[in-house]
Design a protein around this motif. Structure first.
Motif, PDB file in Angstrom:
ATOM      1  N   THR A   1      11.659   9.776 -17.357  1.00 64.35           N
ATOM      2  CA  THR A   1      10.326  10.212 -16.970  1.00 64.35           C
ATOM      3  C   THR A   1       9.774   9.294 -15.893  1.00 64.35           C
ATOM      4  N   SER A   2       8.853   9.820 -15.133  1.00 70.72           N
ATOM      5  CA  SER A   2       8.191   8.999 -14.124  1.00 70.72           C
ATOM      6  C   SER A   2       6.846   8.519 -14.664  1.00 70.72           C
ATOM      7  N   GLN A   3       6.373   7.434 -14.112  1.00 68.90           N
ATOM      8  CA  GLN A   3       5.091   6.873 -14.543  1.00 68.90           C
ATOM      9  C   GLN A   3       4.365   6.322 -13.327  1.00 68.90           C
ATOM     10  N   GLN A   4       3.120   6.726 -13.171  1.00 69.91           N
ATOM     11  CA  GLN A   4       2.345   6.210 -12.039  1.00 69.91           C
ATOM     12  C   GLN A   4       2.148   4.716 -12.202  1.00 69.91           C
ATOM     13  N   PRO A   5       2.477   3.929 -11.170  1.00 64.17           N
ATOM     14  CA  PRO A   5       2.300   2.480 -11.274  1.00 64.17           C
ATOM     15  C   PRO A   5       0.827   2.104 -11.231  1.00 64.17           C
ATOM     16  N   PRO A   6       0.465   0.981 -11.854  1.00 61.18           N
ATOM     17  CA  PRO A   6      -0.924   0.519 -11.784  1.00 61.18           C
ATOM     18  C   PRO A   6      -1.249  -0.009 -10.390  1.00 61.18           C
ATOM     19  N   LYS A   7      -2.526  -0.095 -10.100  1.00 62.99           N
ATOM     20  CA  LYS A   7      -2.956  -0.653  -8.817  1.00 62.99           C
ATOM     21  C   LYS A   7      -3.622  -2.002  -9.027  1.00 62.99           C
ATOM     22  N   SER A   8      -3.413  -2.889  -8.071  1.00 64.11           N
ATOM     23  CA  SER A   8      -4.079  -4.184  -8.051  1.00 64.11           C
ATOM     24  C   SER A   8      -4.442  -4.501  -6.612  1.00 64.11           C
ATOM     25  N   ASN A   9      -5.716  -4.796  -6.366  1.00 64.20           N
ATOM     26  CA  ASN A   9      -6.199  -5.078  -5.011  1.00 64.20           C
ATOM     27  C   ASN A   9      -5.801  -3.980  -4.027  1.00 64.20           C
ATOM     28  N   GLY A  10      -5.828  -2.738  -4.496  1.00 60.98           N
ATOM     29  CA  GLY A  10      -5.579  -1.598  -3.623  1.00 60.98           C
ATOM     30  C   GLY A  10      -4.126  -1.213  -3.452  1.00 60.98           C
ATOM     31  N   ALA A  11      -3.194  -1.989  -4.028  1.00 64.16           N
ATOM     32  CA  ALA A  11      -1.767  -1.707  -3.871  1.00 64.16           C
ATOM     33  C   ALA A  11      -1.151  -1.281  -5.202  1.00 64.16           C
ATOM     34  N   TYR A  12      -0.206  -0.352  -5.136  1.00 65.04           N
ATOM     35  CA  TYR A  12       0.551   0.023  -6.322  1.00 65.04           C
ATOM     36  C   TYR A  12       1.536  -1.100  -6.657  1.00 65.04           C
TER      37      TYR A  12
END
Length: 199
Positions: free
Chosen positions: A37-48
């Motif tokens: 399965t795919s999973q959307q990566p988290p964002k930090s300071n505007g970057a994935y």
């Protein structure tokens, strides 16, 4: 441990010993099923922030337009092992040519490998525009290492990118085997570059 062993064995020995998996799931010795399965990566300071194979799979699944992820940044947080993941290019396309920038897909963001490695990337397809990134358009890929595996495609096949237009590839390396079946325009880092792309 027995499940892990069965899972790895299934990945390593199907299709005559080729180390990749086409199926969406593999049945384990315990009767469980492992799904891809795919999973959307988290964002930090505007970057994935990319830390798992599921994050890479999410990029593959969502890079479907001509200028996908334009203005977006991706940063790797650790090495990522892709051996057990059925892969296709990020932003792959069949409709590419030397003098035609019109393609059905393309990655247009910034990808920072952060000096980490993508390991065991095994990708085999008869399509054109094949690589970790199929097509780069006005994109930047930097500080990325591809460690172990192979890329096999049609025309415009490379390890980092199959086809790159108006893009920058810097401080990247690959020890993948790259080959083409019935095609041309292949290269170790990029299969074909145009419109001022620099490596």
């Amino acid at each position: 441990l027995s499940d892990n062993y069965a899972y790895i064995k299934a990945a390593k020995y199907q299709n005559g010993g080729i180390t990749y998996v086409e199926n969406k799931s593999v049945s384990l010795s315990s009767g469980k099923t492992m799904s891809f399965t795919s999973q959307q990566p988290p964002k930090s300071n505007g970057a994935y922030i990319l830390s798992t194979p599921a994050h890479i799979k999410w990029m593959i699944d969502n890079c479907k337009s001509v200028n996908s992820f334009s203005g977006e940044s991706f940063i790797m947080a650790n090495d990522i092992d892709m051996m057990l993941v059925p892969t296709s290019p990020i932003g792959g396309a069949d409709t590419v040519s030397d003098d035609n920038n019109s393609t059905s897909k393309g990655f247009s963001g910034t990808f920072n490998g952060n000096r980490y490695k993508i390991k065991n990337l095994n990708l085999s397809t008869g399509h054109n525009g094949v690589g970790f990134f199929g097509v780069l358009r006005n994109a930047t890929v930097k500080n990325l290492a591809l460690d172990s595996g192979y890329i096999s495609g049609g025309w415009y096949t490379g390890s980092i990118a199959g086809y790159a237009t108006g893009s920058v590839i810097e401080d990247c390396y690959s020890d993948l085997t790259v080959c083409s079946v019935g095609g041309s325009k292949i290269g170790g880092i990029a299969g074909f570059i145009t419109n001022g792309t620099t490596i």
